[in-house]
Design a protein around this motif. Structure first.
Motif, PDB file in Angstrom:
ATOM      1  N   TYR A 148       0.811  -1.208   0.000  1.00  0.00           N
ATOM      2  CA  TYR A 148       0.000   0.000   0.000  1.00  0.00           C
ATOM      3  C   TYR A 148       0.844   1.257   0.000  1.00  0.00           C
ATOM      4  O   TYR A 148       0.328   2.357   0.070  1.00  0.00           O
ATOM      5  CB  TYR A 148      -0.952  -0.002   1.199  1.00  0.00           C
ATOM      6  N   VAL A 149       2.153   1.066  -0.014  1.00  0.00           N
ATOM      7  CA  VAL A 149       3.035   2.230  -0.040  1.00  0.00           C
ATOM      8  C   VAL A 149       3.198   2.638  -1.496  1.00  0.00           C
ATOM      9  O   VAL A 149       3.809   1.928  -2.286  1.00  0.00           O
ATOM     10  CB  VAL A 149       4.396   1.893   0.599  1.00  0.00           C
ATOM     11  N   SER A 150       2.613   3.770  -1.828  1.00  0.00           N
ATOM     12  CA  SER A 150       2.642   4.173  -3.223  1.00  0.00           C
ATOM     13  C   SER A 150       3.985   4.807  -3.551  1.00  0.00           C
ATOM     14  O   SER A 150       4.782   5.101  -2.666  1.00  0.00           O
ATOM     15  CB  SER A 150       1.514   5.159  -3.470  1.00  0.00           C
ATOM     16  N   GLU A 151       4.194   5.005  -4.841  1.00  0.00           N
ATOM     17  CA  GLU A 151       5.452   5.602  -5.274  1.00  0.00           C
ATOM     18  C   GLU A 151       5.713   6.928  -4.574  1.00  0.00           C
ATOM     19  O   GLU A 151       6.833   7.217  -4.175  1.00  0.00           O
ATOM     20  CB  GLU A 151       5.395   5.851  -6.781  1.00  0.00           C
ATOM     21  N   GLU A 152       4.644   7.719  -4.438  1.00  0.00           N
ATOM     22  CA  GLU A 152       4.834   9.032  -3.822  1.00  0.00           C
ATOM     23  C   GLU A 152       5.548   8.900  -2.483  1.00  0.00           C
ATOM     24  O   GLU A 152       6.403   9.711  -2.137  1.00  0.00           O
ATOM     25  CB  GLU A 152       3.481   9.707  -3.572  1.00  0.00           C
TER      26      GLU A 152
END
Lengths: 977, 134
Positions: free
Chosen positions: A456-460
């Motif tokens: 759930y850790v997005s690229e951002e």
């Protein structure tokens, strides 16, 4: 409406219905219906005229058949006939049929409208109500066109009955919502407000609904409703529980009306009149007091109704945000609800408290409930309540409790529902960054995030941690050590490998001294993950490897062997193959110096709004970030962690990769900027004449110049300054300082002011523009007591600007004495439309040290505006002429400054266009027109600005005859509000 | 602001629907299915408010009958929640035992069709939050 009594119904209808209900099969039902339809058809066609009762009965049967889902293709005429009956029940069935089966048959519509008109004029309140209900139920534009003008008259007529007024108000509301343009505003609006004083509560309720909707568009027209609403509210709140008879609901007087009145008041700022305000505050206090009194009834309906009023009262208190005492009391009240056994109340209390947390007056009071909220996060059984609790924790977070909240949220994340994990991840990442006192805690938190919820850790999020680590050298060693440890876990998330790969590639040398994390160990650790990763991650790791060759020459042989392996050199993926080939060649042909230059540590990233915040805002829609905009609450936090301070080197070497890790253009995640750049460079190097095994200094320069950003502002400079002696070489002019855009924006709507100031120098600007010509005076003030040497300000035209704008400058004295000011005159001619402003490069020596910086000269296209006055008719005609989609540019954006009509007006005039009054039907909106004068052509330009005070948003629309001009003007102007 | 008003039975069949904002007929079916699905799946311990797309659902259950109201996010949840009850009380008064409104024929015999259609709109004394046409 009369209650149903047995004998009153239509017997034939009842028989038919029970027949249908007794049908055993679908077929039997259809058969019975067809039989009935044939019967009705023959009755309608028969010679014998039907009496009203039979007509009513048959129409009713048809309606019933229709409601069962069958098509009805006749009977409309009979229904219309019923409209002119004098019997209530017949008329009613007629209207019901019309409302349910609207038919756009023009012939019928005329008859129907006629019947409605007669009923509206009948002065029989029951008939008038039926007609009004029908208009509202159909609610179509045609109905609006026919009746919108009549209904306000009925609504405010002195002799209308209460029930008619009530229906008229709601009917008007319906029509207004469907087609606002059809409802004429006029003197009736003032009288509608006075309906709030009506003694019939039904009328008041209907009127409040109507006014709440109307006043959103024209708040000033309805301003007088404030005091009337307050006095009405105060009468209700202070009335005894039985005073209002029918309108008392389980001992609560008129709960829904109270809620509506409180909502109406939220359309306006606090009352200015002290007496009104005092009375209102008294009301709000009474509501809060009543919440503490023992309930008058044990019934849940009683407390529900009471709480509905209480929650709306708290909304109003939060809306005003000016009464600390009430805010704190509201907070305490909600605090009690947090532990209430009713889930609904806990949910609503959490939700309300979330908005309370953003008020400076109640933030501290909200914080006292932190333990309860954390407990809710852990124990609530309902996911939507847990979500509210998480939101509230996020809103109440500040420096004092950040560590506790972040760790609780991390713990929650392990068990959180999948649907909300990504949002929690974003929130944790934002809080960790915003309130980090020491950045090692920040790094730990983000790595924990990846560990717990890597998917759930997005690229951002992981881009951001890299940006921060790159920009803060105090945390780099720690980060390297931590990722190294994290990577040792037997199973680690791919995002961890990415972060680890990048950080070790940049800062692996900082932990290389420890034999446990020596270069070969680092390499083999990373490489052990290589085969498990996706292409994107492998590409990133390859870049890490080539960086290792530079950082740790001793690993060169191992890494070259890896790159040389068939699985890399002949990889099916073209990106991996290219990287392997290029990196291998680079590592073998380039000298250590060249390697060190190409693979240098990344320069710091320029600061901008955290991309994660932007993402959260996107997720939650506009306004969601407001809880975070707590500058006023904790001003110091912005200074420290609002972002990493730009280091001096940001000023001189803005990184070409700014947009690679920033998100304006999402990059392929696999391309860590420098190495990707290096990859491309190699092509140039090998193609060029310098592709010899030993690379001389010339290609090295080529490397460097290639590393310059390909940004449009990049100075392919051509100097307008005719003085050759003072000319610095074009390659020496740095790109504009980071604040240049902000400084430029200050001058979009004004011509004079201070353009730039630092400890040494102040630059003031005075300018005037006429037609396509302009003159600008620049005043350079030496703020020190020491003389500036070799002082030379020059104007540079980047890109195509030279053909678009001519700027003549005069030279200034090369020495500026301490405390003295020199003046430079610029003559400007606009040749054609342009998008980028010219640059002003200032260089001098101060105490022997060379100083240089570049600013954007405040010359924007709108300076060459010539205001044009025109009448509304002309405006709309031209507006229509410019209707191609590319001629229009539109932007909807949040107000950055208080929304003041006068200030907006001044800004628009400063922007250069004429302001046209009485053009837009809505007086809140601004409309302007002007012509941009250039030597080559003229660009006509129309603009419209629609403020929405409620949402604190603007919508700006520009139409010009040239597409880029529309867009550019729109962007320039949008930043001004 | 109320967007729609639904009465649905436990089998998920819509018994009465009233929209206060335009929704295409075929989209209504889809919306109603999703709405009732999200209400049916909830337990008594959960709160009566559901965030659904960009609006909120507020629901109450009376025996086999669900009443669901869709509102925008500025609406007062508690007021609507209690309004549903008020509505049911009014229907009860008018028709006796609303919970038994289940199959369509019953609706039409217990409530004659005109009443079934008119009731959400106009059978309230103005006390209701949603007076006839909201």
């Amino acid at each position: 409406m009369p209650a149903v009594s047995k004998g009153d119904g239509m017997r034939g209808l009842a028989v038919f219905i029970s027949d249908i209900r007794n049908c055993k099969s679908k077929e039997a039902e259809i058969k019975r219906i067809n039989k009935e339809l044939a019967n009705i058809r023959s009755k309608f066609k028969g010679d014998k005229a039907l009496d009203g009762y039979s007509k009513k009965k048959y129409v009713c049967k048809l309606l019933f058949i229709f409601l069962l889902g069958h098509d009805i293709d006749f009977g409309h005429m009979e229904a219309v006939n019923l409209l002119s009956s004098n019997k209530y029940t017949e008329k009613q069935i007629g209207y019901l049929f019309i409302s349910v089966l609207v038919n756009s048959n023009s012939e019928l519509i005329r008859l129907i409208n006629n019947a409605i008109k007669n009923d509206l004029a009948s002065r029989n309140p029951t008939f008038m109500c039926l007609a009004l209900h029908c208009i509202a139920n159909v609610g179509s534009r045609e109905m609006g066109e026919a009746f919108a003008a009549d209904i306000p008259r009925i609504l405010v007529a002195g002799d209308s009955m209460d029930s008619v007024k009530q229906s008229a108000a709601l009917c008007l509301l319906r029509l207004y919502k469907a087609s606002p343009d059809l409802v004429p505003m006029g003197e009736w609006t003032a009288r509608v407000v006075h309906l709030l004083n009506d003694q019939h509560m039904g009328v008041v309720t209907a009127a409040v609904s109507l006014i709440t909707c109307l006043c959103k568009k024209n708040p000033d027209d309805f301003k007088t409703c404030i005091s009337l609403a307050v006095s009405r509210l105060s009468r209700i709140v202070s009335s005894a529980s039985t005073d209002l008879q029918d309108y008392t609901y389980y001992f609560v007087p008129a709960p829904w009306l109270s809620v509506k009145l409180l909502r109406l008041l939220q359309c306006y700022p606090p009352p200015e009149d002290a007496a009104v305000k005092g009375r209102l505050v008294e009301c709000l206090e009474t509501v809060l007091n009543k919440a503490q009194e023992p309930p008058k009834s044990k019934k849940v309906q009683h407390s529900n109704a009471k709480n509905a009023i209480l929650f709306e009262t708290i909304s109003l208190i939060i809306h005003y945000d000016s009464e600390p005492n009430l805010l704190v009391r509201a907070c305490n009240q909600l605090g009690q609800f947090l532990q209430h056994r009713e889930t609904n109340l806990r949910y609503l209390a959490l939700e309300s408290m979330c908005t309370l947390a953003s008020s400076e007056f109640s933030h501290e009071a909200v914080k006292t409930h932190i333990d309860t909220v954390i407990n809710a996060l852990k124990t609530e059984r309902d996911v939507s309540v847990r979500q509210r609790a998480a939101d509230l924790l996020y809103a109440m977070c500040d420096r004092s409790n950040a560590k506790q909240i972040v760790s609780e949220m991390l713990r929650y994340l392990e068990t959180a529902d999948y649907a909300i994990r990504e949002e929690i991840v974003l929130k944790v990442a934002i809080l960790a960054e915003k309130y980090a006192v020491d950045y090692s805690w920040y790094v730990d938190t983000i790595l924990n995030l990846i560990r717990i919820a890597g998917d759930y850790v997005s690229e951002e999020v992981w881009y951001r941690v890299l940006q921060i680590v790159t920009n803060r050298d105090d945390v780099q060693g720690y980060a390297a050590k931590t990722v190294f440890e994290a990577l040792q876990a037997p199973a680690c998330h791919e995002n961890m490998v990415k972060v680890g790969g990048y950080i070790l590639g940049e800062f692996g040398n900082l932990i290389a001294g420890d034999p446990r994390s020596s270069p070969p160990v680092q390499f083999s650790l990373l490489h052990s993950k290589f085969h498990l990763c996706s292409v994107a991650t492998r590409a990133l790791l390859l870049s890490t490897y080539i960086k290792f060759i530079n950082l740790f020459p001793e690993t060169k042989a191992t890494i070259q062997a890896v790159l040389r392996a068939g699985s890399q050199l002949r990889n099916a993926d073209v990106e991996l193959q290219q990287r392997a080939v290029e990196y291998l060649t680079l590592s073998s042909v380039a000298s250590t110096d060249v390697l060190a230059t190409v693979l240098e540590e990344m320069p710091p990233f320029p600061e901008r709004e955290s991309s994660i915040l932007a993402k959260l805002k996107r997720k939650k829609g506009p306004g969601a970030g407001s809880a975070l905009d707590d500058g006023r609450r904790d001003p110091s936090s912005n200074d420290i962690n609002g972002g990493v301070e730009p280091t001096p080197s940001t000023v001189s070497t803005p990184s070409p990769s700014a947009d690679l890790l920033g998100l304006r253009a999402a990059p392929p995640p696999a391309a860590p900027p420098a190495s990707a750049g290096a990859g491309n460079l190699l092509v140039d190097v090998f193609d060029g004449p310098a592709a010899q095994p030993s690379l001389g200094p010339t290609p090295e320069e080529a490397f460097l110049s290639e590393l310059e950003p390909p940004a449009p502002e990049s100075p392919m400079a051509l100097l307008a300054d005719p003085a050759p002696a003072a000319d610095p070489g074009p390659e020496d002019i740095g790109p504009p300082i980071p604040e240049a855009d902000e400084l430029l924006n200050k001058f979009v709507c004004k011509n004079n002011g201070v353009l730039f100031e630092n400890q040494l120098l102040q630059i003031g600007v005075k300018s005037e523009f006429r037609q396509n010509l302009g003159r600008m005076y620049l005043f350079y003030g030496n703020k020190t007591s020491v003389q500036f040497q070799n002082f030379s300000p020059t104007v540079v035209h980047p890109g195509d600007l030279q053909t678009q704008l001519a700027v003549q400058t005069k030279r200034v004295a090369a020495q500026v004495d301490g405390g003295a000011q020199v003046q430079q005159v610029l003559n400007i001619e606009c040749l054609r439309d342009f998008l980028t402003p010219p640059l002003l490069s200032v260089r001098f020596r101060y105490g022997g040290a060379p100083q240089a910086f570049t600013l954007k000269l405040p010359v924007t296209i709108n300076k060459f505006f010539q205001p044009t006055e025109m009448a509304a008719q002309d405006f709309f005609q031209r507006w229509k002429q410019l209707s191609l989609p590319q001629q229009e540019a539109q932007k909807i954006f949040k107000a950055n400054h208080p929304m003041d009509a006068e200030v907006t007006k001044a800004k628009l005039l400063g922007f250069g266009s004429a302001l046209l009054d009485n053009v837009d039907p809505n007086p809140e909106n601004f409309v302007g027109a002007g012509i941009i004068q250039t030597k080559a052509l003229q660009v006509g330009c129309l603009l419209r600005l629609e403020p929405n005070a409620q949402a604190q948003m603007y919508r700006l629309t520009l139409r010009t005859s040239k597409e880029p001009v529309s867009r550019h003007l729109c962007e320039l102007l949008a930043q001004q509000f | 602001m109320i967007k729609f008003f639904l009465m649905v039975n436990k089998q998920g069949q819509t018994r009465l629907s009233k929209y206060y904002e335009h929704v295409d007929i075929n989209k209504r079916t889809l919306l109603e299915t999703e709405v009732i699905k999200s209400c049916l799946s909830r337990s008594n311990e959960q709160c009566s408010f559901i965030e659904y797309k960009d609006f909120k659902l507020i629901y109450r259950q009376y025996a086999a009958l669900f009443i669901v109201v869709g509102v925008n996010d500025t609406e007062n949840e508690m007021a609507i929640y209690e309004f549903i009850h008020n509505f049911v009380e009014v229907l009860d008064e008018y028709f006796s035992r609303v919970e038994s409104i289940d199959e369509p024929p019953k609706i039409c015999s217990a409530l004659e069709p005109q009443q079934a259609c008119f009731s959400p709109d106009s059978s309230f004394k103005g006390a209701a939050s949603t007076t006839p046409i909201y």
